[in-house]
Design an enzyme around this catalytic site. Structure first.
Site, mmCIF file in Angstrom:
data_model
loop_
_atom_site.group_PDB
_atom_site.id
_atom_site.type_symbol
_atom_site.label_atom_id
_atom_site.label_comp_id
_atom_site.label_asym_id
_atom_site.label_seq_id
_atom_site.Cartn_x
_atom_site.Cartn_y
_atom_site.Cartn_z
ATOM 1 N N HIS A 3 32.428 4.583 -84.108
ATOM 2 C CA HIS A 3 31.716 5.998 -84.515
ATOM 3 C C HIS A 3 32.650 6.949 -85.211
ATOM 4 O O HIS A 3 32.227 7.885 -86.141
ATOM 5 C CB HIS A 3 31.800 7.309 -83.106
ATOM 6 C CG HIS A 3 31.581 8.321 -82.662
ATOM 7 N ND1 HIS A 3 30.480 8.514 -84.028
ATOM 8 C CD2 HIS A 3 30.585 9.039 -81.713
ATOM 9 C CE1 HIS A 3 29.783 9.812 -83.581
ATOM 10 N NE2 HIS A 3 29.925 10.077 -82.352
ATOM 11 N N LYS A 35 1.805 22.253 -76.377
ATOM 12 C CA LYS A 35 1.968 23.510 -75.752
ATOM 13 C C LYS A 35 3.240 24.076 -76.619
ATOM 14 O O LYS A 35 3.730 25.548 -76.406
ATOM 15 C CB LYS A 35 2.854 23.325 -74.461
ATOM 16 C CG LYS A 35 2.271 22.036 -73.648
ATOM 17 C CD LYS A 35 0.979 22.829 -73.548
ATOM 18 C CE LYS A 35 0.418 22.116 -71.895
ATOM 19 N NZ LYS A 35 -0.861 22.922 -71.779
#
Length: 502
Positions: free
Chosen positions: A327, A412
């Site tokens: 990472h 929505k």
């Protein structure tokens, strides 16, 4: 005219790097206000009052002085946070990286043309590797379009860390070694490393300057597999990369002291394009349930992956794929974009190679054999044991939600990401009858070398909505109103965090 000509040319991958704005320093007042907002859902009235008092004293006292130091630092660095973040979050961390820091998961291809199937893994791997090498070449030639948010260019520096990159352990602090170069910058390593049954091999991915074809890659992988079948497992030196960082650093120093050639092998691994891990595991995952493949990718055999490499491509024996990545040099979206590219290419070609099957005369893979002694063997054994014990604490459930997706949410007029974040808050509240402390990562790549910022997703508005959802006396209109307030607050905080104001 020259200007018109330059405008007609395609954008280069890294062309906007030097023109990106510096990372801003958020105001002290804003930071402290957001801190109090984040604390409030979890504090009693008395605790919150005490926290407000502590924050006020900090703001009027040492906080002012510290903030001025930040502003001074920002005058001399385009990204005032970069070095601190890299050191504190990654390089100075002493716990083992592989299970605690690395990210990993499934490869994306099993939904389309490559469901689990015995006897397919090497052929599929050759095609996947070929497409991965095409992606490397796009970066090297700067033909991958620079990413943008609307018309705003995003920092692409992390993409230079995807290939030819490795973390190297230090007794007190690790370092990142990056060997990648674009064509305009100079020569770039072009060799791959393949790990299989505790043994390590390498070969050049180019022949006469051209990327090896899938049939040529298949020949190289088949040779490695044949060398390892029916033979004792190798020493599994790569298991040392799963060890506590200082312990691994000292083991590495000893490894080099035994034989100078060991240092050459380490350099070969570190500078390689990426690692191909030939894994005997058969996770047999499905597009509905990724649990097994995710578990194997994150906590599988440590002797066939180099935990410090920026990219380990894991080839499972059932023809499915995973990845495991350090990472420190980049954030997960970089490998997600690579995965998306591979998925699209493999889907478009139905997972097949339709080019030439001629195999050029290329050297066979070379085995990299470390000189080891009893101390290193003992270190490897210790690393395997602590790794195995740590994996027992790892619980993963990874299902695909297929009832609806982002299109339905957007209909929505709701933000899909916010929808998921608030759904998690509600799920936690339902289970534990209290709010869940949680943060979401915001991207700050519109700034020079920007990586991430933190956004606290458990807001007072989110808690109020969760309480409304659990209240049988609350009608649907009140629930909707509370939900929209929670959405609005989350979206506002996320937008601010992306501007470096987290």
């Amino acid at each position: 005219m020259p200007i018109q000509l330059s405008e007609s040319l395609p954008e280069r991958t890294f062309q906007y790097q030097n023109s990106l704005p510096p990372l801003p320093v958020p105001s002290l007042e804003t930071s402290l206000s957001k801190y109090l907002d984040a604390v409030q859902p979890f504090a009693s009235e008395k605790e919150f009052k005490a926290t407000v008092d502590t924050v006020r004293k900090f703001q009027e006292g040492v906080g002012k002085e510290l903030h001025q130091k930040l502003l001074q630092r920002a005058k001399t660095k385009k990204n005032w946070l970069e070095e601190w973040w890299l050191d504190t979050a990654y390089l100075e961390v002493r716990i083992p990286s592989q299970l605690n820091v690395n990210f990993g998961g499934m490869g994306p291809y099993l939904e389309h043309c490559w469901p689990p199937a015995e006897g397919t893994h090497l052929q599929r791997a050759s095609i996947s590797i070929w497409h991965t090498l095409q992606y490397w070449n796009l970066l090297r030639t700067e033909k991958l379009a620079p990413q943008k948010a609307g018309k705003t260019a995003l920092d692409m520096d992390q993409f230079k860390m995807l290939f030819c990159t490795c973390k190297v352990p230090g007794v007190k602090k690790d370092t990142i070694h990056n060997y990648f170069k674009t064509e305009s910058e100079g020569p770039c390593p072009s060799h791959l490393v393949v790990m299989c049954r505790g043994r390590i091999f390498t070969f050049d991915a180019l022949c006469d300057g051209q990327i090896l074809t899938p049939p040529e890659l298949l020949r190289q992988l088949s040779y490695v597999k044949e060398c390892c079948e029916g033979e004792p497992e190798g020493d599994g030196v790569s298991a040392l990369t799963s060890e506590e960082r200082t312990r691994w650093a000292k083991a590495r120093e000893h490894l080099i002291s035994i034989d100078p050639h060991n240092k050459t092998i380490l350099e070969t691994i570190q500078s390689s394009l990426f690692v191909v891990s030939l894994d005997d595991a058969t996770p047999y995952s499905t597009p509905e349930n990724y649990t097994n493949i995710t578990m194997e990718s994150l906590s599988g055999n440590p002797t066939i992956r180099w935990g410090d490499k920026s990219y380990n491509s894991i080839v499972f024996a059932d023809g499915t794929f995973g990845s495991n990545c350090d990472h420190a040099p980049y954030d997960a979206m970089v490998v997600v974009f690579l995965g998306w590219y591979l998925d699209q290419q493999i889907k478009a070609t139905e997972g097949k190679w339709r080019g030439s099957h001629t195999i050029r005369p290329i050297p066979r893979p070379e085995e990299l054999v470390f000189t080891v002694d009893e101390k290193i063997r003992s270190d490897i054994s210790h690393a395997k044991q602590q790794y195995l014990e740590s994996t027992q604490d790892l619980q993963i459930v990874c299902y695909a939600f297929t009832a609806f997706g982002k299109a339905a949410i957007k209909q929505k007029k709701l933000h899909p990401d916010t929808f998921v974040q608030l759904a998690m808050q509600l799920a936690y509240y339902r289970m534990h009858k209290k709010p869940g402390s949680c943060y979401e990562t915001a991207m700050t790549r519109k700034f020079y070398h920007g990586r991430t910022e933190t956004m606290r997703s458990c807001t007072t508005e989110a808690v109020n909505w969760c309480a409304a959802m659990m209240d049988p006396t609350c009608d649907v209109n009140a629930k909707r109103k509370a939900m929209l307030l929670a959405f609005h607050k989350h979206n506002k905080l996320m937008a601010e965090a992306q501007e470096g104001k987290g």
